[in-house]
Design a protein around this motif. Structure first.
Motif, short mmCIF file in Angstrom:
data_model
loop_
_atom_site.label_atom_id
_atom_site.label_comp_id
_atom_site.label_asym_id
_atom_site.label_seq_id
_atom_site.Cartn_x
_atom_site.Cartn_y
_atom_site.Cartn_z
N MET A 181 0.92 -1.29 0.04
CA MET A 181 -0.04 0.06 0.03
C MET A 181 0.81 1.19 -0.01
N LEU A 182 1.81 1.14 0.82
CA LEU A 182 2.80 2.46 1.05
C LEU A 182 3.30 2.65 -0.17
N LEU A 183 4.04 1.72 -0.94
CA LEU A 183 4.92 1.94 -2.08
C LEU A 183 4.20 2.07 -3.25
N LEU A 184 3.08 1.44 -3.27
CA LEU A 184 2.16 1.71 -4.60
C LEU A 184 1.76 3.39 -4.55
N THR A 185 1.28 3.97 -3.47
CA THR A 185 1.19 5.09 -3.14
C THR A 185 2.16 6.07 -3.74
N VAL A 186 3.45 5.78 -3.20
CA VAL A 186 4.71 6.58 -3.45
C VAL A 186 4.74 6.51 -4.80
N GLY A 187 4.82 5.32 -5.51
CA GLY A 187 5.02 5.17 -6.87
C GLY A 187 4.12 5.91 -7.83
N THR A 188 2.75 5.95 -7.23
CA THR A 188 1.76 6.47 -8.14
C THR A 188 1.96 7.99 -8.09
N LEU A 189 2.31 8.70 -6.86
CA LEU A 189 2.57 9.94 -6.92
C LEU A 189 3.45 10.57 -7.62
N MET A 190 4.49 9.63 -7.51
CA MET A 190 5.78 10.17 -8.43
C MET A 190 5.47 10.28 -9.97
N THR A 191 4.58 9.01 -10.38
CA THR A 191 4.43 9.03 -11.78
C THR A 191 3.29 9.97 -12.15
N SER A 192 2.43 10.27 -11.42
CA SER A 192 1.49 11.33 -11.68
C SER A 192 1.85 12.45 -11.95
N LEU A 193 2.76 12.97 -10.76
CA LEU A 193 3.59 14.22 -10.96
C LEU A 193 4.36 14.43 -12.23
N ALA A 194 4.98 13.49 -12.44
CA ALA A 194 5.88 13.17 -13.65
C ALA A 194 5.14 13.36 -14.79
N VAL A 195 4.10 12.77 -14.93
CA VAL A 195 3.25 12.63 -16.21
C VAL A 195 2.40 14.03 -16.17
N SER A 196 2.02 14.72 -15.07
CA SER A 196 1.51 16.00 -15.09
C SER A 196 2.31 17.27 -15.64
N VAL A 197 3.73 16.95 -15.47
CA VAL A 197 4.69 17.95 -15.92
C VAL A 197 4.94 17.59 -17.67
N SER A 198 4.90 16.49 -17.88
CA SER A 198 5.67 15.96 -19.20
C SER A 198 4.67 15.46 -20.18
N GLY A 199 3.54 14.97 -19.70
CA GLY A 199 2.95 13.98 -20.50
C GLY A 199 3.18 12.76 -20.29
N ILE A 200 2.70 11.81 -21.29
CA ILE A 200 2.96 10.38 -21.09
C ILE A 200 4.31 10.07 -21.75
N ILE A 201 5.40 9.67 -21.10
CA ILE A 201 6.51 9.06 -21.40
C ILE A 201 6.67 7.55 -21.29
N GLY A 202 6.70 6.90 -22.35
CA GLY A 202 6.42 5.48 -21.96
C GLY A 202 8.01 4.54 -21.88
N PHE A 203 8.00 3.58 -21.44
CA PHE A 203 9.16 2.64 -21.67
C PHE A 203 10.36 2.76 -20.50
N VAL A 204 10.57 4.07 -20.23
CA VAL A 204 11.47 4.51 -19.21
C VAL A 204 11.36 3.76 -17.88
N GLY A 205 10.19 3.85 -17.33
CA GLY A 205 10.11 3.07 -16.19
C GLY A 205 9.99 1.48 -16.23
N LEU A 206 9.84 0.84 -17.45
CA LEU A 206 9.96 -0.42 -17.69
C LEU A 206 11.41 -0.82 -17.93
#
Length: 270
Positions: A195-220
């Motif tokens: 629960m904790l790390l899902l929340t942390v990862g989601t907040l980081m991804t959502s903030l990144a996407v809100s600034v740059s749009g969808i950038i795929g493949f990097v996290g994978l």
């Protein structure tokens, strides 16, 4: 020094360079987190539908603006993108709540279901946008052209906090790789940690996407590249994922900005 050149460097180039490093680093770390807690080599923000949720939020507000609906002050594409990512996680957790252990299989299945529904919803929003669909498509492909110092002020504390939490629990993530039963025997509360790390990862991804749009493949791909070099130990993998992700996105952004004859959306390159 030419004051115009100085202004370009200070107010245009520098925020964009820092944003590319921070966004790439946050995507790399969130990918490492998702792969570690879900024990799935294909896990990243797309697997759980987080990026798709952020894309839906941004596409929704773009369509509302196209139709001329007056939105309250402060309601913008980045805000809706962030709320879309966080809201998607809430739905995924709700769907997976029937499994008390909150297993990786339940989370991934819930994420795939939600992502499929949101992808269809984004397609419908593109249909509604009609001639203005280019605004949505460009955002979905990702771009750092509009980065500002306000974005940097938002990303730096989020990146530092996210990396700190992930590093603190990196040893527990190593133990979770042995399986839920063994991890619980060794004293790791797997449900709370997920629960904790899902929340942390989601907040980081959502903030990144809100600034740059969808950038795929990097996290994978970044965590997998690093595992071949430094091994699977999350105590090394997580901090290095930040630097590797930041470097990868910086190189891609420099290529599209300064080398190619026209600026290609950075999501296409990555």
């Amino acid at each position: 020094i030419d004051p115009v050149a100085a202004a370009v460097v200070a107010d245009v180039r520098m925020p964009r360079i820092l944003a590319s490093v921070l966004v790439g680093g946050m995507l790399g770390v969130s990918g490492s987190i998702f792969q570690a807690i879900l024990l799935n080599p294909l896990a990243d923000s797309y697997t759980l539908g987080i990026s798709t949720g952020a894309a839906f939020g941004a596409s929704l507000v773009i369509v509302l603006q196209i139709f001329g609906l007056a939105l309250p002050a402060g309601i913008s594409v980045p805000v809706f993108a962030f709320l879309g990512g966080v809201g998607t996680l809430a739905v995924v957790l709700f769907l997976a709540a029937g499994d008390r252990r909150l297993s990786s299989t339940s989370l991934i299945l819930a994420g795939v279901i939600v992502a499929a529904i949101l992808s269809a919803a984004i397609g419908f929003l593109k249909f509604l946008a009609d001639e203005q669909v280019g605004l949505i498509i460009f955002w979905l492909m990702g771009s750092l052209a509009g980065s500002s110092w306000q974005n940097i002020a938002l990303l730096i504390p989020a990146a530092l906090a996210g990396i700190l939490v992930a590093v603190v629990y990196s040893r527990d993530l190593n133990i979770m790789a042995t399986g839920d039963r063994a991890a619980t025997t060794l004293g790791v509360n797997t449900v709370r940690l997920r629960m904790l790390l899902l929340t942390v990862g989601t907040l980081m991804t959502s903030l990144a996407v809100s600034v740059s749009g969808i950038i795929g493949f990097v996290g994978l791909i970044v965590p997998h590249m690093l595992r071949h070099i430094v091994g699977p130990d999350n105590r090394r993998l997580i901090p290095l994922s930040f630097f590797a992700g930041g470097l990868l996105l910086l190189l891609a952004d420099t290529l599209t900005r300064a080398v190619l004859p026209v600026e290609v959306p950075i999501g296409v390159l990555t």
